[in-house]
Design a protein around this motif. Structure first.
Motif, short mmCIF file in Angstrom:
data_model
loop_
_atom_site.label_atom_id
_atom_site.label_comp_id
_atom_site.label_asym_id
_atom_site.label_seq_id
_atom_site.Cartn_x
_atom_site.Cartn_y
_atom_site.Cartn_z
N TYR A 1 0.79 4.45 -2.79
CA TYR A 1 0.63 5.88 -2.57
C TYR A 1 1.83 6.68 -3.01
O TYR A 1 1.73 7.87 -3.25
CB TYR A 1 0.36 6.15 -1.08
N ASP A 2 2.97 6.03 -3.10
CA ASP A 2 4.19 6.78 -3.40
C ASP A 2 4.59 6.75 -4.86
O ASP A 2 5.05 7.75 -5.39
CB ASP A 2 5.36 6.21 -2.58
N LYS B 1 0.81 -1.21 0.00
CA LYS B 1 0.00 0.00 0.00
C LYS B 1 0.85 1.27 0.00
O LYS B 1 0.51 2.26 -0.64
CB LYS B 1 -0.87 -0.03 1.24
N GLU B 2 1.97 1.22 0.72
CA GLU B 2 2.82 2.42 0.76
C GLU B 2 3.35 2.75 -0.61
O GLU B 2 3.42 3.89 -1.02
CB GLU B 2 3.99 2.20 1.73
N GLU C 1 4.24 3.60 -10.67
CA GLU C 1 4.18 2.25 -11.22
C GLU C 1 3.29 1.37 -10.38
O GLU C 1 2.49 0.58 -10.90
CB GLU C 1 5.59 1.62 -11.27
N VAL D 1 -6.77 -4.52 -9.93
CA VAL D 1 -8.08 -4.44 -9.29
C VAL D 1 -9.18 -4.24 -10.33
O VAL D 1 -10.23 -4.86 -10.25
CB VAL D 1 -8.10 -3.31 -8.25
N MET D 2 -8.95 -3.39 -11.30
CA MET D 2 -10.03 -3.09 -12.23
C MET D 2 -10.19 -4.13 -13.31
O MET D 2 -11.30 -4.49 -13.67
CB MET D 2 -9.78 -1.72 -12.88
#
Lengths: 238, 223, 405
Positions: free
Chosen positions: C314-315, C310-311, C318, C327-328
């Motif tokens: 957000y960072d 997850k980090e 890529e 996910v999509m």
């Protein structure tokens, strides 16, 4: 005039009629709720939690006097529908329900029995309440034994309010969580984590230079802001 | 895995082995439906293959392939030699396939299931009836043109009162990018029109009530 | 009752009707093994013929899997053999990884083995204790359920759920093991062994138990092999076929364990095979916990198939893109088909996955071990008596979710 004591339509005179009847009904409700004879209509995974509920760790039904299974619907008054009911199984469920004698109650144990679960397809009945009336819905996939006990206790309350079969609104077992605990729990989630980071960055970037949209459109001079470069240490750790 | 079984089959049957492959180590061989039973029996009896352990028999639906819609796949294993093979054939929609029930007894229920789910008939099967669905069910559920949410209830649904429930998943919810629109691909597919979110009153239509099959799903008037 | 004079034959002997009686058993019946219907033809108490009708728990697993992405199949897969959900999770994950040619890091493989063996113990404890309960022995059921609850507490600590964890992911697991995993498992194993020992003490010298299980429900090895039977049912007939030994996966070739094999193929052998397998699973677990590295990644770092941390999402851009695509659209294995098999609680649990290169599976077929085991039930029961149906059926361990999918 006083009639046979086995019926609850005893009248003793206009003034006392309500009192004796009510007391008798209370007694009956007390007896019924503390000695439920269950018909376990177990089909699927929720059956494992049902087994565990009756096991030594939870000893769920026995402490409420509801543990005695009666595998004949004629002798049972509480039907636990545990697990998914498929379309093929539905006539069997209907028939068993119809064979039970009044008063009878039905507990929909699990999400599949309550609303079909995530088996929204050709094979599953989307909730047994499409087939038979349900008194208590216990959501969960499978529900924890504590949730099932909650449902059983809600049913017992319902019976004590004088509910026979199909009387009274169906009850769904609610999630029992203090609102404060819910907030604390949410702090650990990534949604809040991300939001906290965004707020943090926004506060750093626009320290004291926050502009509203109106100001920008009015042509207020924008100050150049030093954006952090990826790779350089920010001096903070998460 | 070694290709010994494939080589033995090719040596024995030559051109009747139409295709063979070994993706990720799974040996697979394709034959024509007329050779299905012969090759299977050979696999069981031959001293170099000895495929006595029947594992599975299933089918896959390719509705866009007009000439032979179904792939019927047989999984075998040898108890003694510990090798495996996958035998495959292609049948058309109304084409029966020879039953393997006298080769391995375990194919009994597997063939019944393929008949139930896909509609492929097996010649020589003594008792070909539905196994997972009920006899009154019309259609074959695992075919691609059978819409997943089409229910055929045996007991008419009753009116539910006192509790509000939403359908779990609309046709266009979740991740529609990944889903194949079979309605447009399969000619003549009788699929329901997708219920849009907020179509009528801002609430999802209750798919499970079979709302769009009004008239076909009997709803009881009394409990 | 007076004899009906038409029943008397010519030499005045009474002929009584002798057609077999047809009785229906199920689909809702007391044996807590889910829902199955059997139409019995009885001659007195003897079963002359038996028509086992599964399908009362058909929930459309295979069709539902065609509706989402690969990772969305995990909850469905859990509910196949719902007494040992981690084994199904691991099996399905291995199948997709075989197709994608992914290599799970070492720690992830050991973790899968550990959780899988815990699930297998749960399965065998449930099966045996429920069978014993149906024969009248209620106490071993309570002891084994107590032991199973301890295991579920560990699984809840690891995965978040007692049952139906949906913890497997393609390329690894949902989360790495907790710090308390090794300690708490080692603390619980003696309790399992104690429950086993005490149950055996109660059952194995009990006349009733022995009479009702020995010599009942016999199946010969040749018929079992032809019927496609696998697992404890096959091993009780004398054939030692265990996928963990013949085609080892994960690190099963690095642990030392035995495969219990019966010789009569009757209920007693199946019962003993399962209890012995629990002991062997405990042995495997001890070795796995010893050998599992205490640090290191559990997931394969392949961004095409496995969600990034997850980090990083957000960072880095890529990771964000990778997350979005997985996910999509779903992870996209290469086009092709694969069959991957593991040893489930009931036998060879196989997954045959057909991929058309998109994020949605084209076809997911599970090779259900207890479907074929149940097919053998007819042969095991014909000739025995009605009362023998209960222990035999219990020892087949028909799990509705797996049999009917």
């Amino acid at each position: 005039m006083a009639q046979s004591k086995t019926t609850n339509t005893m009248t003793m005179g206009a003034g006392d009629a309500g009192f004796v009847t009510t007391r008798f009904e209370d007694l009956l409700a007390w007896a019924r709720r503390w000695s439920l004879f269950q018909y376990p209509f177990v089909t699927a995974c929720c059956g494992m939690e049902f087994m565990s509920l009756n096991g030594p760790s939870y000893d769920g039904l026995a402490r409420f006097g509801a543990e005695a299974p009666r595998f004949s619907p004629r002798q049972a008054d509480l039907m636990w529908v545990v697990g998914t009911v498929s379309q093929r199984q539905a006539p069997a469920l209907r028939r068993i329900y119809e064979q039970m004698a009044e008063p009878k109650w039905v507990v929909a144990f699990g999400t599949c029995a309550s609303c079909g679960g995530f088996y929204d397809n050709y094979a599953t009945v989307p909730g047994i309440d499409k087939i038979i009336p349900v008194d208590i819905y216990i959501p969960g996939c499978p529900p924890r034994p504590e949730a099932v006990l909650d449902g059983l206790m809600l049913l017992m309350e319902k019976i004590s309010r004088g509910a026979g079969s199909g009387v009274g609104e169906p009850i769904v077992v609610p999630p029992r969580e203090l609102p404060a605990m819910a907030q604390i729990r949410k702090k650990g989630t990534s949604v809040l984590f991300g939001q906290a980071r965004l707020d943090d960055e926004h506060a750093r970037l626009t320290a004291g230079t926050a502009k509203t949209l109106q100001q920008v459109l009015a042509g207020a001079p924008t100050e150049s802001v030093a954006l952090p470069v990826r790779g350089q240490s920010q001096g903070e750790d998460h | 895995m070694s290709k010994k079984v494939i080589d033995r089959l090719k040596a024995m049957f030559g051109d009747r082995i139409l295709e063979s492959s070994s993706l990720r180590g799974d040996d697979e061989v394709r034959v024509a439906p007329k050779d299905w039973r012969d090759v299977a029996a050979f696999l069981r009896d031959d001293g170099q293959t000895l495929m006595d352990h029947f594992l599975d028999l299933t089918a896959v639906d390719y509705p866009e392939r007009e000439e032979a819609r179904f792939d019927v796949v047989l999984f075998l294993r040898s108890m003694k030699l510990n090798h495996r093979i996958r035998l495959r054939t292609r049948v058309a929609e109304d084409q029966p396939l020879a039953s393997l029930i006298d080769v391995w007894a375990g194919t009994n229920w597997a063939e019944r299931e393929i008949f139930d789910m896909f509609g492929v008939k097996f010649e020589g099967h003594p008792d070909l009836r539905r196994i997972l669905m009920y006899d009154e069910f019309e259609g074959y559920p695992l075919r691609k043109d059978y819409p997943i949410a089409r229910v055929q209830p045996l007991v008419p649904y009753r009116q539910v009162e006192g509790i509000e429930k939403l359908a779990p998943f609309g046709d266009d919810e979740g991740m529609p990018f990944a889903r194949v629109d079979w309605a447009s691909r399969v000619a003549g597919a009788d699929l329901p029109v997708s219920t849009g979110i907020g179509a009528s009153t801002g609430q999802r239509k209750n798919l499970s009530q079979g709302a769009e099959y009004a008239g076909k799903v009997p709803v009881a008037t009394d409990e | 009752m007076e004899p009906n004079y038409e029943d008397l034959s010519d030499d005045r002997e009474l002929e009584l009707p002798a057609e077999p009686m047809r009785i229906n058993m199920g689909p809702s019946h007391p044996a807590m093994h889910g829902t199955i219907r059997m139409v019995l033809e009885l001659d007195g108490e003897t079963v002359v013929d038996l028509d086992v009708q599964p399908g009362y728990l058909h929930r459309g697993f295979e069709k539902s899997c065609e509706r989402g992405t690969y990772n969305q199949c995990f909850p469905y897969v859990d509910r196949l053999n719902y007494v040992s959900p981690m084994l199904n999770n691991v099996g399905f994950a291995l199948a997709v990884e075989k197709l994608c040619d992914l290599k799970v890091p070492e720690r992830g493989q050991w973790y899968r083995m550990a959780l899988g063996e815990l699930a297998r113990i749960c399965d065998h404890l449930t099966c045996n204790s429920a069978s014993a309960m149906e024969l009248g022995a209620f106490t071993p059921f309570l002891w084994c359920i107590k032991a199973r609850d301890y295991l579920w507490d560990i699984l809840e600590q690891e995965t978040g759920a007692r049952l139906t964890h949906s913890f497997g992911r393609v390329g690894g697991m949902a989360k790495p093991p907790t710090d308390m995993f090794k300690e708490s498992t080692l603390a619980v194993l003696p309790a399992i062994e104690e429950a086993l020992a005490e149950s055996e003490l109660l059952l194995l010298k009990n006349r009733i138990f022995l009479d009702r299980t020995q010599g009942i429900g016999k199946l010969s090895a040749e018929r079992a092999i032809a019927l496609g039977v696998t697992g404890p049912l096959l091993r009780s007939t004398g054939v030692d076929y265990d996928v963990r030994k013949t085609n080892p996966y994960l690190f099963y070739k690095d642990v030392d364990f035995d495969v219990p094999v019966g010789h009569d193929g009757d209920n007693f052998d199946r019962f003993m095979c399962r209890f012995e397998e629990v002991r062997q699973s405990i042995k495997i677990l001890r070795q796995v916990l010893d050998k599992m590295p205490t640090s290191g990644p559990v997931d394969c770092p392949d961004l095409r198939y496995v969600l990034p941390q997850k980090e990083a999402v957000y960072d880095t851009i890529e990771a964000t893109i990778a997350h979005f695509k997985i996910v999509m659209e779903g992870l996209k294995p290469p086009k092709g088909e694969v069959y991957s098999f593991t040893e489930g609680g009931n036998g060879e649990l196989g997954f045959y996955i057909v991929s058309d290169g998109s994020g949605t599976p084209y076809r997911v077929r599970v090779r259900p071990p207890c479907f074929f085991n149940l097919q053998a039930a007819r042969e095991m029961l014909v000739g025995d008596m009605v009362a023998d149906i209960v222990p035999t059926f219990g020892s087949v361990n028909m799990i509705g979710g797996e049999c009917d999918r």
